[in-house]
Design an enzyme around this catalytic site. Structure first.
Site, PDB file in Angstrom:
ATOM      1  N   HIS A  95       0.324  -1.195  -0.076  1.00  0.00           N
ATOM      2  CA  HIS A  95       0.089   0.096   0.030  1.00  0.00           C
ATOM      3  C   HIS A  95       0.794   1.066   0.053  1.00  0.00           C
ATOM      4  O   HIS A  95       2.297   1.081   0.154  1.00  0.00           O
ATOM      5  CB  HIS A  95      -0.365  -0.283   1.549  1.00  0.00           C
ATOM      6  CG  HIS A  95      -0.586   0.057   2.720  1.00  0.00           C
ATOM      7  ND1 HIS A  95       0.043  -1.438   2.939  1.00  0.00           N
ATOM      8  CD2 HIS A  95       0.374   0.740   3.959  1.00  0.00           C
ATOM      9  CE1 HIS A  95       0.591  -1.022   3.860  1.00  0.00           C
ATOM     10  NE2 HIS A  95       0.516   0.376   4.797  1.00  0.00           N
ATOM     11  N   THR A  96       0.753   2.378  -0.096  1.00  0.00           N
ATOM     12  CA  THR A  96       0.690   3.698  -0.411  1.00  0.00           C
ATOM     13  C   THR A  96       0.672   4.868   0.387  1.00  0.00           C
ATOM     14  O   THR A  96      -1.137   4.355   0.603  1.00  0.00           O
ATOM     15  CB  THR A  96       1.234   3.867  -1.729  1.00  0.00           C
ATOM     16  OG1 THR A  96       2.124   3.389  -2.346  1.00  0.00           O
ATOM     17  CG2 THR A  96       1.759   5.404  -2.041  1.00  0.00           C
TER      18      THR A  96
END
Length: 130
Positions: A95-96
């Protein structure tokens, strides 16, 4: 595989936006107001596992999120943060983080790490070979 909160616990009503390969939610433990997470729909553990076409989809979604925050809200810009591999939080996958930045938010003043030495000369030489 252990229990993954991103694969099993995100409720559809929490998804704020999505692309073919990613979806966006508010961070449950935000660093800053408006802190978003872009989560891969597939269970990748490292950026290196993600096909290039999927990475392009991520960049396009990041651009949209950044434009929205910078154009529609009182945001100076954003910090884009991601973890990979063994530093990934248990129970998550790739995830970012999209963290809005505000005037005098002191973001960098609160980042504390223990310095660790690496051979910078070796790093420079290997980077030149890429």
């Amino acid at each position: 595989m252990t229990h993954c909160i991103f694969c099993q616990d995100i409720q559809p009503e929490n998804i704020l936006a999505q692309s073919p390969h990613f979806f966006a939610v508010l961070d449950i433990d935000p660093i800053q107001e408006g802190h978003l997470i872009l989560i891969s729909k597939e269970h990748y553990m490292n950026l290196r596992e993600i096909p290039s076409a999927v990475l392009l989809d991520l960049l396009e979604l990041e651009k949209k999120m950044i434009a929205l925050l910078e154009d529609e809200f009182d945001v100076l810009g954003v910090s884009v943060i991601q973890n990979n591999g063994k530093v990934m939080d248990v129970g998550t996958h790739f995830h970012t983080h999209i963290v809005p930045r505000y005037t005098d938010d002191q973001f960098w003043e609160h980042q504390k790490v223990l310095p660790t030495k690496i051979d910078l000369n070796q790093l420079i030489k290997k980077l030149a070979l890429l």
